[in-house]
Write a protein that holds these residues in place. Structure first.
Motif, PDB file in Angstrom:
ATOM      1  N   ARG A 137      37.082  16.200 -31.900  1.00 11.71           N
ATOM      2  CA  ARG A 137      37.654  17.557 -31.928  1.00 11.71           C
ATOM      3  C   ARG A 137      37.670  18.111 -33.345  1.00 11.71           C
ATOM      4  O   ARG A 137      37.288  19.254 -33.579  1.00 11.71           O
ATOM      5  N   THR A 178      33.867  18.862 -34.790  1.00  8.92           N
ATOM      6  CA  THR A 178      32.914  19.791 -34.185  1.00  8.92           C
ATOM      7  C   THR A 178      33.161  21.242 -34.602  1.00  8.92           C
ATOM      8  O   THR A 178      34.306  21.674 -34.719  1.00  8.92           O
ATOM      9  N   TRP A 208      32.669  23.614 -32.694  1.00 11.52           N
ATOM     10  CA  TRP A 208      33.161  24.310 -31.511  1.00 11.52           C
ATOM     11  C   TRP A 208      34.675  24.476 -31.537  1.00 11.52           C
ATOM     12  O   TRP A 208      35.206  25.403 -30.918  1.00 11.52           O
ATOM     13  N   THR A 209      35.387  23.626 -32.260  1.00 11.26           N
ATOM     14  CA  THR A 209      36.830  23.818 -32.431  1.00 11.26           C
ATOM     15  C   THR A 209      37.090  25.096 -33.223  1.00 11.26           C
ATOM     16  O   THR A 209      37.961  25.897 -32.857  1.00 11.26           O
ATOM     17  N   VAL A 218      34.982  27.635 -33.457  1.00 11.75           N
ATOM     18  CA  VAL A 218      34.547  28.747 -32.599  1.00 11.75           C
ATOM     19  C   VAL A 218      35.678  29.130 -31.641  1.00 11.75           C
ATOM     20  O   VAL A 218      36.005  30.319 -31.490  1.00 11.75           O
ATOM     21  N   GLN A 219      36.293  28.155 -31.008  1.00 13.66           N
ATOM     22  CA  GLN A 219      37.401  28.440 -30.087  1.00 13.66           C
ATOM     23  C   GLN A 219      38.582  29.058 -30.841  1.00 13.66           C
ATOM     24  O   GLN A 219      39.235  29.973 -30.343  1.00 13.66           O
ATOM     25  N   THR A 225      31.692  28.572 -24.445  1.00 14.53           N
ATOM     26  CA  THR A 225      31.855  27.769 -25.658  1.00 14.53           C
ATOM     27  C   THR A 225      32.949  26.717 -25.481  1.00 14.53           C
ATOM     28  O   THR A 225      32.865  25.626 -26.040  1.00 14.53           O
ATOM     29  N   GLY A 226      33.960  27.034 -24.677  1.00 11.28           N
ATOM     30  CA  GLY A 226      35.004  26.051 -24.385  1.00 11.28           C
ATOM     31  C   GLY A 226      34.473  24.880 -23.576  1.00 11.28           C
ATOM     32  O   GLY A 226      34.875  23.728 -23.792  1.00 11.28           O
ATOM     33  N   ILE A 278      31.415  23.789 -23.736  1.00 14.62           N
ATOM     34  CA  ILE A 278      30.652  22.988 -24.711  1.00 14.62           C
ATOM     35  C   ILE A 278      31.611  22.146 -25.546  1.00 14.62           C
ATOM     36  O   ILE A 278      31.370  20.953 -25.788  1.00 14.62           O
ATOM     37  N   TRP A 279      32.724  22.754 -25.978  1.00 11.53           N
ATOM     38  CA  TRP A 279      33.743  22.027 -26.750  1.00 11.53           C
ATOM     39  C   TRP A 279      34.251  20.827 -25.955  1.00 11.53           C
ATOM     40  O   TRP A 279      34.349  19.717 -26.491  1.00 11.53           O
ATOM     41  N   TYR A 286      31.774  18.739 -19.270  1.00 16.83           N
ATOM     42  CA  TYR A 286      31.816  20.170 -19.561  1.00 16.83           C
ATOM     43  C   TYR A 286      33.107  20.857 -19.140  1.00 16.83           C
ATOM     44  O   TYR A 286      33.535  21.798 -19.786  1.00 16.83           O
TER      45      TYR A 286
END
Length: 161
Positions: free
Chosen positions: A23, A26, A28-29, A31-32, A80-81, A83-84, A92
């Motif tokens: 977490r 990444t 993506w954290t 991005v979220q 995107t979540g 993907i996270w 997923y």
């Protein structure tokens, strides 16, 4: 799907040390973390425009575009979540830590897409706005779930959970 996915054990930490490391590592954290407040701001503007239309009959076009924008941001944050979740938990959607948040997210998406369908189908402007309000009510519940989960993650990281 395991029974652990469907139930919440009070003794289970939100993240394992490995999940927490993924977490934190990444993109993506981040991005979220950016998309969530953007979505909330779009929601607030759109809510005001929808209420204005319902109360005065003025501003249908502005309200409509704002709901479309809110729906686009919602779908972006959901993708995107997912993907996270894949990066952090290895799947997923419906990971143990976010199972119920994902369930409610699908309700939120269904209501937003129902609005889009009503718009395309030519339903009355008032009916469209009431659907948007239903979608926004579900969104507020879902947002509260995620805020609560963020608080639990913070407490978990501090060892107070």
């Amino acid at each position: 799907m395991t029974s652990e996915t469907l139930t919440s054990s009070p003794s289970r930490q939100l993240y394992t040390p490995e999940e927490r490391a993924r977490r934190d590592a990444t993109i993506w954290t981040t991005v979220q973390g950016v998309l969530a407040p953007v979505q909330f701001l779009v929601f607030l503007v759109s809510l005001a425009l929808v209420l204005r239309f319902l109360l005065t009959g003025a501003g249908y076009d502005a309200a409509t575009w704002s709901i479309i924008a809110k729906t686009a941001v919602l779908l972006t944050i959901m993708i995107t979540g997912a993907i996270w979740e894949k990066v952090v938990f290895g799947q997923y959607l419906f990971a143990h830590a976010f199972f119920w948040e994902d369930v409610v997210s699908f309700l939120v998406i269904a209501l937003h897409l129902t609005y889009v369908w009503a718009l395309v189908a030519g339903w009355s402007h008032a009916d469209q706005m009431w659907i948007a309000l239903a979608a926004y009510t579900a969104y507020v519940i879902n947002a509260a779930q995620f805020v609560w989960k963020l608080r639990m993650a913070r407490l978990d990281a501090e060892g107070r959970l």
